[in-house]
Design a protein around this motif. Structure first.
Motif, PDB file in Angstrom:
ATOM      1  N   LYS A   1      26.659 -35.977  26.352  1.00 37.80           N
ATOM      2  CA  LYS A   1      25.455 -35.149  26.337  1.00 37.80           C
ATOM      3  C   LYS A   1      25.781 -33.702  26.704  1.00 37.80           C
ATOM      4  O   LYS A   1      25.231 -32.766  26.101  1.00 37.80           O
ATOM      5  CB  LYS A   1      24.409 -35.732  27.283  1.00 37.80           C
ATOM      6  CG  LYS A   1      23.910 -37.106  26.842  1.00 37.80           C
ATOM      7  CD  LYS A   1      22.990 -37.735  27.869  1.00 37.80           C
ATOM      8  CE  LYS A   1      22.611 -39.149  27.440  1.00 37.80           C
ATOM      9  NZ  LYS A   1      21.736 -39.819  28.420  1.00 37.80           N
ATOM     10  N   MET A   2      26.665 -33.539  27.677  1.00 37.25           N
ATOM     11  CA  MET A   2      27.075 -32.177  28.028  1.00 37.25           C
ATOM     12  C   MET A   2      27.802 -31.503  26.865  1.00 37.25           C
ATOM     13  O   MET A   2      27.602 -30.306  26.599  1.00 37.25           O
ATOM     14  CB  MET A   2      27.968 -32.195  29.270  1.00 37.25           C
ATOM     15  CG  MET A   2      27.323 -32.827  30.494  1.00 37.25           C
ATOM     16  SD  MET A   2      25.721 -32.094  30.933  1.00 37.25           S
ATOM     17  CE  MET A   2      25.289 -33.104  32.358  1.00 37.25           C
ATOM     18  N   ASP A   3      28.630 -32.273  26.169  1.00 31.76           N
ATOM     19  CA  ASP A   3      29.326 -31.720  24.997  1.00 31.76           C
ATOM     20  C   ASP A   3      28.338 -31.298  23.918  1.00 31.76           C
ATOM     21  O   ASP A   3      28.533 -30.275  23.243  1.00 31.76           O
ATOM     22  CB  ASP A   3      30.321 -32.741  24.441  1.00 31.76           C
ATOM     23  CG  ASP A   3      31.627 -32.777  25.220  1.00 31.76           C
ATOM     24  OD1 ASP A   3      31.969 -31.751  25.851  1.00 31.76           O
ATOM     25  OD2 ASP A   3      32.305 -33.823  25.197  1.00 31.76           O
ATOM     26  N   MET A   4      27.270 -32.073  23.737  1.00 34.18           N
ATOM     27  CA  MET A   4      26.259 -31.708  22.744  1.00 34.18           C
ATOM     28  C   MET A   4      25.558 -30.417  23.147  1.00 34.18           C
ATOM     29  O   MET A   4      25.310 -29.531  22.323  1.00 34.18           O
ATOM     30  CB  MET A   4      25.251 -32.839  22.581  1.00 34.18           C
ATOM     31  CG  MET A   4      24.160 -32.550  21.559  1.00 34.18           C
ATOM     32  SD  MET A   4      24.820 -32.146  19.909  1.00 34.18           S
ATOM     33  CE  MET A   4      25.574 -33.728  19.458  1.00 34.18           C
ATOM     34  N   ALA A   5      25.238 -30.285  24.440  1.00 34.51           N
ATOM     35  CA  ALA A   5      24.613 -29.051  24.912  1.00 34.51           C
ATOM     36  C   ALA A   5      25.537 -27.855  24.688  1.00 34.51           C
ATOM     37  O   ALA A   5      25.093 -26.783  24.234  1.00 34.51           O
ATOM     38  CB  ALA A   5      24.266 -29.184  26.394  1.00 34.51           C
ATOM     39  N   LEU A   6      26.823 -28.030  24.965  1.00 35.11           N
ATOM     40  CA  LEU A   6      27.780 -26.942  24.748  1.00 35.11           C
ATOM     41  C   LEU A   6      27.919 -26.623  23.256  1.00 35.11           C
ATOM     42  O   LEU A   6      28.060 -25.450  22.872  1.00 35.11           O
ATOM     43  CB  LEU A   6      29.139 -27.330  25.344  1.00 35.11           C
ATOM     44  CG  LEU A   6      29.178 -27.410  26.872  1.00 35.11           C
ATOM     45  CD1 LEU A   6      30.477 -28.065  27.333  1.00 35.11           C
ATOM     46  CD2 LEU A   6      29.014 -26.038  27.507  1.00 35.11           C
ATOM     47  N   LYS A   7      27.844 -27.660  22.432  1.00 35.75           N
ATOM     48  CA  LYS A   7      27.904 -27.451  20.986  1.00 35.75           C
ATOM     49  C   LYS A   7      26.715 -26.608  20.525  1.00 35.75           C
ATOM     50  O   LYS A   7      26.868 -25.703  19.674  1.00 35.75           O
ATOM     51  CB  LYS A   7      27.915 -28.794  20.262  1.00 35.75           C
ATOM     52  CG  LYS A   7      28.028 -28.696  18.744  1.00 35.75           C
ATOM     53  CD  LYS A   7      28.079 -30.089  18.117  1.00 35.75           C
ATOM     54  CE  LYS A   7      28.161 -30.007  16.596  1.00 35.75           C
ATOM     55  NZ  LYS A   7      28.206 -31.371  15.975  1.00 35.75           N
ATOM     56  N   TRP A   8      25.539 -26.873  21.058  1.00 34.96           N
ATOM     57  CA  TRP A   8      24.371 -26.068  20.708  1.00 34.96           C
ATOM     58  C   TRP A   8      24.539 -24.626  21.163  1.00 34.96           C
ATOM     59  O   TRP A   8      24.113 -23.687  20.483  1.00 34.96           O
ATOM     60  CB  TRP A   8      23.118 -26.678  21.332  1.00 34.96           C
ATOM     61  CG  TRP A   8      22.663 -27.949  20.677  1.00 34.96           C
ATOM     62  CD1 TRP A   8      23.009 -28.408  19.441  1.00 34.96           C
ATOM     63  CD2 TRP A   8      21.774 -28.933  21.224  1.00 34.96           C
ATOM     64  NE1 TRP A   8      22.392 -29.611  19.170  1.00 34.96           N
ATOM     65  CE2 TRP A   8      21.620 -29.960  20.254  1.00 34.96           C
ATOM     66  CE3 TRP A   8      21.095 -29.065  22.429  1.00 34.96           C
ATOM     67  CZ2 TRP A   8      20.822 -31.081  20.458  1.00 34.96           C
ATOM     68  CZ3 TRP A   8      20.292 -30.176  22.644  1.00 34.96           C
ATOM     69  CH2 TRP A   8      20.160 -31.167  21.666  1.00 34.96           C
ATOM     70  N   LEU A   9      25.172 -24.442  22.318  1.00 36.30           N
ATOM     71  CA  LEU A   9      25.399 -23.081  22.819  1.00 36.30           C
ATOM     72  C   LEU A   9      26.465 -22.337  22.020  1.00 36.30           C
ATOM     73  O   LEU A   9      26.576 -21.112  22.125  1.00 36.30           O
ATOM     74  CB  LEU A   9      25.788 -23.120  24.296  1.00 36.30           C
ATOM     75  CG  LEU A   9      24.680 -23.567  25.253  1.00 36.30           C
ATOM     76  CD1 LEU A   9      25.212 -23.669  26.676  1.00 36.30           C
ATOM     77  CD2 LEU A   9      23.491 -22.622  25.199  1.00 36.30           C
ATOM     78  N   ASP A  10      27.252 -23.077  21.238  1.00 34.09           N
ATOM     79  CA  ASP A  10      28.255 -22.440  20.365  1.00 34.09           C
ATOM     80  C   ASP A  10      27.646 -21.943  19.054  1.00 34.09           C
ATOM     81  O   ASP A  10      28.322 -21.281  18.265  1.00 34.09           O
ATOM     82  CB  ASP A  10      29.384 -23.433  20.036  1.00 34.09           C
ATOM     83  CG  ASP A  10      30.289 -23.684  21.236  1.00 34.09           C
ATOM     84  OD1 ASP A  10      30.364 -22.806  22.117  1.00 34.09           O
ATOM     85  OD2 ASP A  10      30.922 -24.759  21.287  1.00 34.09           O
ATOM     86  N   LEU A  11      26.390 -22.277  18.805  1.00 30.28           N
ATOM     87  CA  LEU A  11      25.739 -21.854  17.563  1.00 30.28           C
ATOM     88  C   LEU A  11      25.580 -20.330  17.541  1.00 30.28           C
ATOM     89  O   LEU A  11      25.549 -19.683  18.594  1.00 30.28           O
ATOM     90  CB  LEU A  11      24.364 -22.522  17.436  1.00 30.28           C
ATOM     91  CG  LEU A  11      24.354 -24.030  17.203  1.00 30.28           C
ATOM     92  CD1 LEU A  11      22.932 -24.580  17.344  1.00 30.28           C
ATOM     93  CD2 LEU A  11      24.925 -24.375  15.834  1.00 30.28           C
ATOM     94  N   PRO A  12      25.438 -19.752  16.358  1.00 27.74           N
ATOM     95  CA  PRO A  12      25.149 -18.311  16.282  1.00 27.74           C
ATOM     96  C   PRO A  12      23.904 -17.967  17.092  1.00 27.74           C
ATOM     97  O   PRO A  12      22.990 -18.796  17.244  1.00 27.74           O
ATOM     98  CB  PRO A  12      24.933 -18.074  14.786  1.00 27.74           C
ATOM     99  CG  PRO A  12      25.677 -19.176  14.109  1.00 27.74           C
ATOM    100  CD  PRO A  12      25.581 -20.366  15.017  1.00 27.74           C
ATOM    101  N   LEU A  13      23.844 -16.773  17.606  1.00 26.90           N
ATOM    102  CA  LEU A  13      22.787 -16.371  18.527  1.00 26.90           C
ATOM    103  C   LEU A  13      21.393 -16.652  17.982  1.00 26.90           C
ATOM    104  O   LEU A  13      20.512 -17.112  18.718  1.00 26.90           O
ATOM    105  CB  LEU A  13      22.937 -14.876  18.855  1.00 26.90           C
ATOM    106  CG  LEU A  13      21.999 -14.338  19.935  1.00 26.90           C
ATOM    107  CD1 LEU A  13      22.242 -15.056  21.257  1.00 26.90           C
ATOM    108  CD2 LEU A  13      22.185 -12.835  20.094  1.00 26.90           C
ATOM    109  N   GLU A  14      21.190 -16.426  16.683  1.00 31.81           N
ATOM    110  CA  GLU A  14      19.854 -16.596  16.112  1.00 31.81           C
ATOM    111  C   GLU A  14      19.451 -18.077  16.001  1.00 31.81           C
ATOM    112  O   GLU A  14      18.275 -18.386  15.793  1.00 31.81           O
ATOM    113  CB  GLU A  14      19.763 -15.926  14.741  1.00 31.81           C
ATOM    114  CG  GLU A  14      20.637 -16.545  13.663  1.00 31.81           C
ATOM    115  CD  GLU A  14      22.064 -16.003  13.655  1.00 31.81           C
ATOM    116  OE1 GLU A  14      22.816 -16.301  12.701  1.00 31.81           O
ATOM    117  OE2 GLU A  14      22.413 -15.280  14.623  1.00 31.81           O
TER     118      GLU A  14
END
Length: 360
Positions: free
Chosen positions: A103-116
């Protein structure tokens, strides 16, 4: 932090994200009946529990979406329900096999998305500590292991934020929905020895481990008075009854649990660790252990039911001294704390501190 009453999973998860007491948002237990809808809520049946008619208030991800900010939710109870036609931008449904680190990895993956496309708020539910608490009790042999795993998952998240140079920019808020009390076969209350046998078939039980009782449609017209009288007279006839019983309208104001008919007409609250059972449900002569070995749902101010709150991040560090310990507060305050650090306008809620806690 004090959970809301009753200290049960679904009511408190929805309180944390809406800032409303269960009597106000409507999720008054994991299972309950609504006489106006003439239907029952069952949290483990998605075809029922995902109907928006059950869920009042505005969760933080809906507040975020309605004010132009993205959100992501991982398994938080109620997150699949559209509120004001708004749902989280990113959502992962309940999956028992998904680990805390996943779950933490998924959250970090979302934070790796482009800013928009990146979410500004992410809510994560991790049930393993609760599961082990029920299975083995709060001091069970596997509890230290799951607590250690949870610590490691949080460390994994914080390290991931640091690697992305986000450690000083992201707020991390850690909460629990309730505590856990140890149960035992010596702490059973056989309510079929208290309530007259001829009345038992006319009663439905709700809000377990409370003994919240609602008459069925063909019950005798005076059943509420007779059942309440039997339970109340018992509390007056023994030295340690280990429960308190109220008519719904008389539930003490501190519980905030009397303003909706979704709450059963009779509310019986056991002492922490005590369980209401019938002789059919548990026969001590069989020599078996009573299960579950851990339980919550009791008085929300009981020591065993207390929840946790920890927070860090730029706003926290600006407004509080590092390591400060807060005065205890109700979990209705968490919602406005989140809207405060996100610079959002909160929806109507029961909070009174407006996102600002008091230090001890």
């Amino acid at each position: 932090m004090y959970p809301s009453f009753p200290s049960i999973t679904f009511p408190n998860h929805w309180t944390l994200v809406t800032g409303l007491y269960p009597e106000a948002h409507g999720i008054v237990a994991n299972e309950f009946y609504d006489p106006l809808l003439q239907a029952g809520f069952i949290h483990k049946q998605p075809e029922i529990s995902l109907q928006p008619r059950w869920w009042g208030g505005e969760p933080i991800w809906a507040t975020s979406t309605l004010q132009g900010k993205r959100s992501g939710v991982i398994m938080w109870p109620g997150a699949a329900v559209p509120i004001h036609s708004a749902t989280a931008d990113y959502f992962i449904d309940y999956d028992r096999s998904m680990s805390a680190v996943d779950k933490m990895d998924m959250a970090l993956k979302w934070l790796d998305l482009p800013l928009e496309r990146r979410p500004q708020v992410i809510a994560i539910y991790i049930p393993q500590i609760d599961q082990k608490g029920h299975g083995g009790g709060p001091d069970g042999p596997q509890m230290n292991m799951v607590l250690s795993n949870m610590d490691s998952a949080i460390e994994h998240l914080l390290n991931g934020l640091d690697k992305r140079n986000l450690g000083s920019h992201v707020h991390v808020v850690i909460v629990s929905d309730h505590g856990m009390a140890a149960t035992h076969s010596s702490q059973l209350i056989y309510y079929d020895d208290i309530i007259p046998h001829d009345l038992l078939p006319y009663l439905e039980r709700e809000a377990w481990p409370l003994l919240s009782l609602r008459p069925v449609s063909d019950a005798p017209p005076d059943i509420i008075e007779r059942v309440y009288e039997a339970l109340y007279l018992y509390t007056q006839s023994v030295d340690e009854p280990h429960f308190e019983v109220y008519l719904r309208q008389d539930v003490p104001e501190r519980f905030h649990y009397n303003s909706t008919e979704r709450i059963a007409p009779i509310v019986t609250i056991p002492d922490p660790g005590y369980s209401f059972v019938t002789h059919k449900e548990f026969d001590p002569s069989l020599g078996k252990d009573y299960r579950p070995r851990g339980m919550h749902g009791y008085d929300n101010k009981a020591v065993e039911m207390r929840a946790i709150f920890m927070a860090r991040g730029p706003t926290v560090e600006r407004e509080y001294k590092a390591g400060v310990v807060l005065e205890p507060f109700q979990n209705i305050e968490v919602y406005e704390f989140i809207t405060h650090i996100m610079d959002l306008t909160p929806a109507p809620n029961n909070g009174t501190l407006h996102g600002m806690f008091k230090a001890i």
